[in-house]
Write a protein that holds these residues in place. Structure first.
Motif, mmCIF file in Angstrom:
data_model
loop_
_atom_site.group_PDB
_atom_site.id
_atom_site.type_symbol
_atom_site.label_atom_id
_atom_site.label_comp_id
_atom_site.label_asym_id
_atom_site.label_seq_id
_atom_site.Cartn_x
_atom_site.Cartn_y
_atom_site.Cartn_z
ATOM 1 N N ASN A 129 3.733 1.900 8.145
ATOM 2 C CA ASN A 129 2.627 2.639 7.519
ATOM 3 C C ASN A 129 1.857 1.750 6.556
ATOM 4 O O ASN A 129 0.621 1.771 6.527
ATOM 5 N N THR A 130 2.588 0.964 5.779
ATOM 6 C CA THR A 130 1.947 0.024 4.858
ATOM 7 C C THR A 130 1.112 -0.986 5.634
ATOM 8 O O THR A 130 -0.030 -1.276 5.263
ATOM 9 N N LEU A 131 1.671 -1.496 6.717
ATOM 10 C CA LEU A 131 0.964 -2.480 7.542
ATOM 11 C C LEU A 131 -0.337 -1.906 8.092
ATOM 12 O O LEU A 131 -1.376 -2.560 8.054
ATOM 13 N N GLU A 132 -0.279 -0.686 8.579
ATOM 14 C CA GLU A 132 -1.489 -0.061 9.117
ATOM 15 C C GLU A 132 -2.566 0.036 8.038
ATOM 16 O O GLU A 132 -3.737 -0.277 8.290
ATOM 17 N N GLN A 133 -2.190 0.436 6.841
ATOM 18 C CA GLN A 133 -3.149 0.538 5.741
ATOM 19 C C GLN A 133 -3.717 -0.833 5.381
ATOM 20 O O GLN A 133 -4.918 -0.973 5.128
ATOM 21 N N GLN A 134 -2.867 -1.845 5.372
ATOM 22 C CA GLN A 134 -3.327 -3.193 5.037
ATOM 23 C C GLN A 134 -4.302 -3.716 6.079
ATOM 24 O O GLN A 134 -5.307 -4.343 5.736
ATOM 25 N N ILE A 135 -4.017 -3.469 7.338
ATOM 26 C CA ILE A 135 -4.918 -3.933 8.395
ATOM 27 C C ILE A 135 -6.256 -3.205 8.312
ATOM 28 O O ILE A 135 -7.312 -3.828 8.427
ATOM 29 N N GLU A 136 -6.215 -1.900 8.084
ATOM 30 C CA GLU A 136 -7.456 -1.137 7.957
ATOM 31 C C GLU A 136 -8.290 -1.615 6.778
ATOM 32 O O GLU A 136 -9.512 -1.594 6.826
#
Length: 166
Positions: A129-136
């Motif tokens: 979830n953190t990764l998805e937010q960082q990529i976005e």
């Protein structure tokens, strides 16, 4: 042509995997080397190369960790050749705790192994979830660190599976 362009999809982390699979099958049918059986040797070779590229792109995009790594590499972060280690002291301590936990597990103690799997899965989901937010948010260096963390978690999962198989 990058993998996202090949499938004519927007380069995002949260992909519709059913749509990706549908696009893959359509492209696979159109590019399959058997369709070029009567073509020139050059065209046959190109068909094999395109099919190989298609398979590689599909394999990369359907795996969340490989997809994330590919996205940050498209944004200029070289994950393949860098030797950077994590500088997150909290995660380094967590790694040590995980290592100790895995070492203390006994072969055949399925309850403890299952509990470790459940904890690992929970922590992995939080990192994803953190990764998805960082990529976005285009936080590419932070995303690269999260990818490194997820790789560690993936390796731990394989070690737990091996322990369970014993």
């Amino acid at each position: 042509m990058n993998h996202f362009e090949l499938f004519d999809i927007t380069p995002v982390y949260a992909l519709d995997l059913a749509d990706l699979q549908l696009r893959y099958r359509k492209l696979q049918q159109a590019m399959h080397p058997d369709r070029f059986a009567n073509a020139s040797e050059r065209d046959k070779l190109l068909a094999v190369q395109r099919t190989s590229q298609l398979n590689d792109a599909y394999h990369t995009l359907r795996d969340p960790l490989l997809r994330a790594e590919y996205i940050v590499s498209l944004r200029g972060v070289d994950m393949q050749h860098e030797q950077k280690t994590l500088q997150d002291p909290e995660f380094l301590m967590a790694q040590m705790a995980w290592r100790e936990r895995v070492e203390e597990l006994n072969v055949g103690d399925f309850a403890a192994i299952d509990e470790a799997f459940a904890d690992l899965e929970r922590e992995t989901k939080l990192l994803q979830n953190t990764l998805e937010q960082q990529i976005e948010a285009n936080a590419n260096e932070e995303a690269a660190d999260t990818i490194r963390k997820l790789k560690f978690m993936q390796k731990l999962g394989r070690e737990l599976e091996a322990l369970e198989d014993e």
